[in-house]
Scaffold this motif. Structure first.
Motif, PDB file in Angstrom:
ATOM      1  N   LYS A   1      -2.623  -4.167   1.695  1.00 28.03           N
ATOM      2  CA  LYS A   1      -1.459  -4.909   1.231  1.00 28.03           C
ATOM      3  C   LYS A   1      -1.603  -5.211  -0.268  1.00 28.03           C
ATOM      4  O   LYS A   1      -2.710  -5.201  -0.806  1.00 28.03           O
ATOM      5  CB  LYS A   1      -1.291  -6.192   2.049  1.00 28.03           C
ATOM      6  N   PRO A   2      -0.478  -5.470  -0.950  1.00 30.22           N
ATOM      7  CA  PRO A   2      -0.513  -5.659  -2.411  1.00 30.22           C
ATOM      8  C   PRO A   2      -1.533  -6.681  -2.897  1.00 30.22           C
ATOM      9  O   PRO A   2      -2.130  -6.504  -3.964  1.00 30.22           O
ATOM     10  CB  PRO A   2       0.917  -6.106  -2.722  1.00 30.22           C
ATOM     11  N   ALA A   3      -1.748  -7.748  -2.137  1.00 35.16           N
ATOM     12  CA  ALA A   3      -2.690  -8.796  -2.580  1.00 35.16           C
ATOM     13  C   ALA A   3      -4.105  -8.268  -2.709  1.00 35.16           C
ATOM     14  O   ALA A   3      -4.923  -8.855  -3.440  1.00 35.16           O
ATOM     15  CB  ALA A   3      -2.660  -9.972  -1.599  1.00 35.16           C
ATOM     16  N   ASN A   4      -4.406  -7.165  -2.043  1.00 33.62           N
ATOM     17  CA  ASN A   4      -5.755  -6.598  -2.073  1.00 33.62           C
ATOM     18  C   ASN A   4      -5.891  -5.451  -3.071  1.00 33.62           C
ATOM     19  O   ASN A   4      -6.884  -4.715  -3.037  1.00 33.62           O
ATOM     20  CB  ASN A   4      -6.138  -6.102  -0.672  1.00 33.62           C
ATOM     21  N   LEU A   5      -4.903  -5.308  -3.937  1.00 33.31           N
ATOM     22  CA  LEU A   5      -4.915  -4.231  -4.925  1.00 33.31           C
ATOM     23  C   LEU A   5      -5.051  -4.791  -6.328  1.00 33.31           C
ATOM     24  O   LEU A   5      -4.683  -5.943  -6.598  1.00 33.31           O
ATOM     25  CB  LEU A   5      -3.612  -3.416  -4.840  1.00 33.31           C
ATOM     26  N   SER A   6      -5.557  -3.969  -7.240  1.00 34.70           N
ATOM     27  CA  SER A   6      -5.618  -4.347  -8.657  1.00 34.70           C
ATOM     28  C   SER A   6      -4.223  -4.203  -9.272  1.00 34.70           C
ATOM     29  O   SER A   6      -3.313  -3.628  -8.664  1.00 34.70           O
ATOM     30  CB  SER A   6      -6.604  -3.453  -9.405  1.00 34.70           C
ATOM     31  N   GLY A   7      -4.067  -4.716 -10.495  1.00 36.53           N
ATOM     32  CA  GLY A   7      -2.776  -4.609 -11.179  1.00 36.53           C
ATOM     33  C   GLY A   7      -2.335  -3.167 -11.356  1.00 36.53           C
ATOM     34  O   GLY A   7      -1.168  -2.825 -11.153  1.00 36.53           O
ATOM     35  N   GLY A   8      -3.276  -2.306 -11.736  1.00 39.73           N
ATOM     36  CA  GLY A   8      -2.934  -0.897 -11.936  1.00 39.73           C
ATOM     37  C   GLY A   8      -2.538  -0.218 -10.642  1.00 39.73           C
ATOM     38  O   GLY A   8      -1.619   0.611 -10.613  1.00 39.73           O
ATOM     39  N   GLN A   9      -3.221  -0.565  -9.553  1.00 35.04           N
ATOM     40  CA  GLN A   9      -2.891   0.025  -8.249  1.00 35.04           C
ATOM     41  C   GLN A   9      -1.514  -0.435  -7.787  1.00 35.04           C
ATOM     42  O   GLN A   9      -0.725   0.356  -7.262  1.00 35.04           O
ATOM     43  CB  GLN A   9      -3.958  -0.356  -7.227  1.00 35.04           C
ATOM     44  N   ARG A  10      -1.197  -1.711  -8.001  1.00 30.53           N
ATOM     45  CA  ARG A  10       0.121  -2.214  -7.617  1.00 30.53           C
ATOM     46  C   ARG A  10       1.232  -1.530  -8.411  1.00 30.53           C
ATOM     47  O   ARG A  10       2.298  -1.227  -7.870  1.00 30.53           O
ATOM     48  CB  ARG A  10       0.182  -3.731  -7.827  1.00 30.53           C
ATOM     49  N   GLN A  11       0.954  -1.279  -9.693  1.00 28.61           N
ATOM     50  CA  GLN A  11       1.968  -0.597 -10.490  1.00 28.61           C
ATOM     51  C   GLN A  11       2.166   0.826 -10.011  1.00 28.61           C
ATOM     52  O   GLN A  11       3.287   1.350  -9.999  1.00 28.61           O
ATOM     53  CB  GLN A  11       1.574  -0.615 -11.972  1.00 28.61           C
ATOM     54  N   ARG A  12       1.109   1.476  -9.580  1.00 31.02           N
ATOM     55  CA  ARG A  12       1.245   2.840  -9.049  1.00 31.02           C
ATOM     56  C   ARG A  12       2.005   2.850  -7.728  1.00 31.02           C
ATOM     57  O   ARG A  12       2.749   3.788  -7.435  1.00 31.02           O
ATOM     58  CB  ARG A  12      -0.140   3.484  -8.875  1.00 31.02           C
ATOM     59  N   VAL A  13       1.818   1.801  -6.925  1.00 31.09           N
ATOM     60  CA  VAL A  13       2.591   1.695  -5.683  1.00 31.09           C
ATOM     61  C   VAL A  13       4.079   1.562  -6.011  1.00 31.09           C
ATOM     62  O   VAL A  13       4.932   2.200  -5.385  1.00 31.09           O
ATOM     63  CB  VAL A  13       2.122   0.493  -4.835  1.00 31.09           C
ATOM     64  N   ALA A  14       4.390   0.724  -7.015  1.00 37.17           N
ATOM     65  CA  ALA A  14       5.791   0.557  -7.427  1.00 37.17           C
ATOM     66  C   ALA A  14       6.367   1.888  -7.909  1.00 37.17           C
ATOM     67  O   ALA A  14       7.520   2.227  -7.611  1.00 37.17           O
ATOM     68  CB  ALA A  14       5.887  -0.504  -8.524  1.00 37.17           C
ATOM     69  N   MET A  15       5.577   2.638  -8.652  1.00 35.47           N
ATOM     70  CA  MET A  15       6.029   3.951  -9.108  1.00 35.47           C
ATOM     71  C   MET A  15       6.190   4.906  -7.927  1.00 35.47           C
ATOM     72  O   MET A  15       7.152   5.670  -7.855  1.00 35.47           O
ATOM     73  CB  MET A  15       5.033   4.515 -10.122  1.00 35.47           C
ATOM     74  N   GLY A  16       5.249   4.831  -6.982  1.00 34.34           N
ATOM     75  CA  GLY A  16       5.327   5.698  -5.813  1.00 34.34           C
ATOM     76  C   GLY A  16       6.557   5.427  -4.987  1.00 34.34           C
ATOM     77  O   GLY A  16       7.199   6.353  -4.471  1.00 34.34           O
ATOM     78  N   ARG A  17       6.928   4.161  -4.843  1.00 30.60           N
ATOM     79  CA  ARG A  17       8.131   3.798  -4.097  1.00 30.60           C
ATOM     80  C   ARG A  17       9.375   4.418  -4.737  1.00 30.60           C
ATOM     81  O   ARG A  17      10.313   4.815  -4.042  1.00 30.60           O
ATOM     82  CB  ARG A  17       8.262   2.273  -4.065  1.00 30.60           C
ATOM     83  N   ALA A  18       9.363   4.515  -6.071  1.00 28.19           N
ATOM     84  CA  ALA A  18      10.488   5.145  -6.763  1.00 28.19           C
ATOM     85  C   ALA A  18      10.459   6.665  -6.598  1.00 28.19           C
ATOM     86  O   ALA A  18      11.490   7.306  -6.379  1.00 28.19           O
ATOM     87  CB  ALA A  18      10.457   4.781  -8.245  1.00 28.19           C
ATOM     88  N   ILE A  19       9.268   7.253  -6.660  1.00 26.24           N
ATOM     89  CA  ILE A  19       9.144   8.710  -6.633  1.00 26.24           C
ATOM     90  C   ILE A  19       9.542   9.294  -5.285  1.00 26.24           C
ATOM     91  O   ILE A  19      10.182  10.357  -5.223  1.00 26.24           O
ATOM     92  CB  ILE A  19       7.700   9.122  -7.005  1.00 26.24           C
ATOM     93  N   VAL A  20       9.196   8.619  -4.187  1.00 27.47           N
ATOM     94  CA  VAL A  20       9.487   9.183  -2.861  1.00 27.47           C
ATOM     95  C   VAL A  20      10.983   9.369  -2.632  1.00 27.47           C
ATOM     96  O   VAL A  20      11.398  10.192  -1.816  1.00 27.47           O
ATOM     97  CB  VAL A  20       8.903   8.314  -1.720  1.00 27.47           C
ATOM     98  N   ARG A  21      11.794   8.639  -3.368  1.00 28.91           N
ATOM     99  CA  ARG A  21      13.245   8.750  -3.194  1.00 28.91           C
ATOM    100  C   ARG A  21      13.810  10.016  -3.823  1.00 28.91           C
ATOM    101  O   ARG A  21      14.950  10.383  -3.583  1.00 28.91           O
ATOM    102  CB  ARG A  21      13.936   7.522  -3.803  1.00 28.91           C
ATOM    103  N   ASP A  22      13.004  10.655  -4.693  1.00 29.59           N
ATOM    104  CA  ASP A  22      13.455  11.857  -5.398  1.00 29.59           C
ATOM    105  C   ASP A  22      14.807  11.631  -6.065  1.00 29.59           C
ATOM    106  O   ASP A  22      15.777  12.363  -5.835  1.00 29.59           O
ATOM    107  CB  ASP A  22      13.541  13.036  -4.417  1.00 29.59           C
ATOM    108  N   PRO A  23      14.889  10.615  -6.942  1.00 28.60           N
ATOM    109  CA  PRO A  23      16.172  10.253  -7.556  1.00 28.60           C
ATOM    110  C   PRO A  23      16.550  11.194  -8.701  1.00 28.60           C
ATOM    111  O   PRO A  23      15.759  12.022  -9.141  1.00 28.60           O
ATOM    112  CB  PRO A  23      15.895   8.849  -8.091  1.00 28.60           C
ATOM    113  N   LYS A  24      17.776  11.010  -9.186  1.00 26.89           N
ATOM    114  CA  LYS A  24      18.226  11.782 -10.347  1.00 26.89           C
ATOM    115  C   LYS A  24      17.503  11.335 -11.618  1.00 26.89           C
ATOM    116  O   LYS A  24      17.302  12.119 -12.533  1.00 26.89           O
ATOM    117  CB  LYS A  24      19.733  11.614 -10.536  1.00 26.89           C
TER     118      LYS A  24
END
Length: 399
Positions: free
Chosen positions: A131-154
């Motif tokens: 869960k996010p509380a167990n991640l570093s700042g950089g890891q959380r930011q990568r999760v946020a980026m990953g959430r955007a990437i999986v959508r394959d947006p324009k």
């Protein structure tokens, strides 16, 4: 993927304040565009209008050639990464990354496939059940980026995504974002206050000031040919030095010595605002265009001048040398705005003396507090009009 076009975009609030004024910007399909400028310049507001989080007062916004002014954010097929990550604390990394797909009723097998693929790209495979509380700042930011990437947006929209990270991690994440954008080839608009991020990340940079677009170009173009004082002072680290100058008999008289103009530069000056002789100008000199004169042999151009170094900072691979020259303060609203934004405006000015910073090779033998001699490459000199702030030598060189 899609191109994004902003045509005469204005954001006007109820009290009449215009946060963005007549913004025209074309972002090509697959381009990495950086919006940069000081706090309050309108860059985040512009991004939020693209996202649909702010209404557009005037103008047209097109994504993929389609007018989207009245479309809700969810109907624009864009993904946004925020400064504060915006992760759901009760969800695992896997659930956070796949949440938007779940809302879209994507089959679970497809969600798992996409999340696993993106986790591999972002090196998050071993963290999917945390869960996010167990991640570093950089890891959380990568999760946020990953959430955007999986959508394959324009398009991806990023609003200062690295500002909460420490300096070392920001450098690492800059590399990650650059690599990802090249790998995905998706159109990306990235907002930042950090001009170092802007210079190292983007295909092109759009510099904004007080809601108005100042200049758009590649990092190299903005560095070498700034169109005005604001862009010149904002781009580059350490910042460009500014000194008063006077044109006379084909030379620029500066506090460090006289610099002779090329014929082309003289013609540009005379054609861009009256006779050159006796004209007051603001000279811009980047720190990296100075050097210890003892290290310069048979230079094609330049001026040598005596100096006493007040402060010498060793950066390992180079020195930052700070010294003062006898000159009046350069008066400019644009430079005052930059000084206030950086905090330098709070530092008292030392009367008739102006501080200059030079970036010297590590082999330099200059000593703090002792007389020495520096050389300035005058072919890199920039000249600006004191009243309008515009560049006078954008396309010219001096000898």
């Amino acid at each position: 993927m899609a191109d994004i076009t902003l045509e005469h975009i204005t954001k006007r609030y109820g009290d009449g304040y215009e946060a963005v004024k007549d913004l025209n910007l074309e972002i090509a399909d697959g381009e990495f565009m950086i919006l940069v400028g000081p706090s309050g310049c309108g860059k985040s507001t512009a991004l939020r209008m693209v996202a649909g989080l702010e209404d557009i007062s005037d103008g047209q916004l097109k994504i993929g050639g389609e007018l989207v002014n009245d479309r809700a954010p969810k109907d624009r097929d864009i993904a946004m990464v925020f400064q504060n990550y915006a992760l759901y604390p009760h969800m695992t990394v896997r659930e956070n990354m796949g949440f938007a797909l779940k809302l879209a009723k994507t089959p679970q097998a497809e969600i798992d496939r996409k999340v696993n693929e993106v986790a591999q790209v972002l090196d998050l495979e071993q963290h999917l059940e945390r869960k996010p509380a167990n991640l570093s700042g950089g890891q959380r930011q990568r999760v946020a980026m990953g959430r955007a990437i999986v959508r394959d947006p324009k398009a991806f929209l990023m609003d200062e995504p690295l500002s909460n990270l420490d300096a070392k991690l920001r450098v690492q994440m800059r590399t990650e974002i650059s690599r990802l954008q090249q790998q995905l080839g998706t159109t990306m608009i990235y907002v930042t206050h950090d001009q170092t991020e802007a210079l190292t990340l983007g295909d092109r940079i759009a510099v904004m000031r007080s809601g108005v677009l100042q200049q758009v170009g590649s990092p190299g173009e903005l560095y070498a040919n700034p169109t005005n004082l604001f862009v010149a002072g904002f781009v580059g680290s350490p910042s460009m030095n500014f000194l008063p100058g006077e044109l006379a008999d084909g030379v620029v008289k500066l506090p460090i010595g006289d610099v002779r103009l090329s014929d082309e530069a003289r013609q540009d000056l005379e054609g861009g605002g009256g006779p050159a002789k006796g004209r007051q100008v603001i000279a811009g000199m980047r720190p990296e265009h100075f050097e210890d004169s003892g290290l310069v042999h048979d230079p094609p151009s330049g001026v040598k001048f005596p100096v006493t170094i007040d402060v010498l900072e060793s950066m390992g691979s180079e020195y930052y040398a700070y010294f003062n020259v006898e000159s009046g303060r350069v008066a400019s609203q644009e430079l005052d705005e930059l000084a206030q934004d950086s905090g330098v405006g709070e530092i008292p000015h030392a009367g008739s003396r102006t501080q200059v910073v030079a970036r010297l090779d590590a082999a330099s033998t200059v000593k703090q507090g002792e007389p020495g001699e520096l050389w300035y490459d005058s072919s890199r000199l920039q000249l600006f009009d004191p009243e309008s702030g515009r560049s006078l030598l954008t396309h010219s060189k001096v000898d």
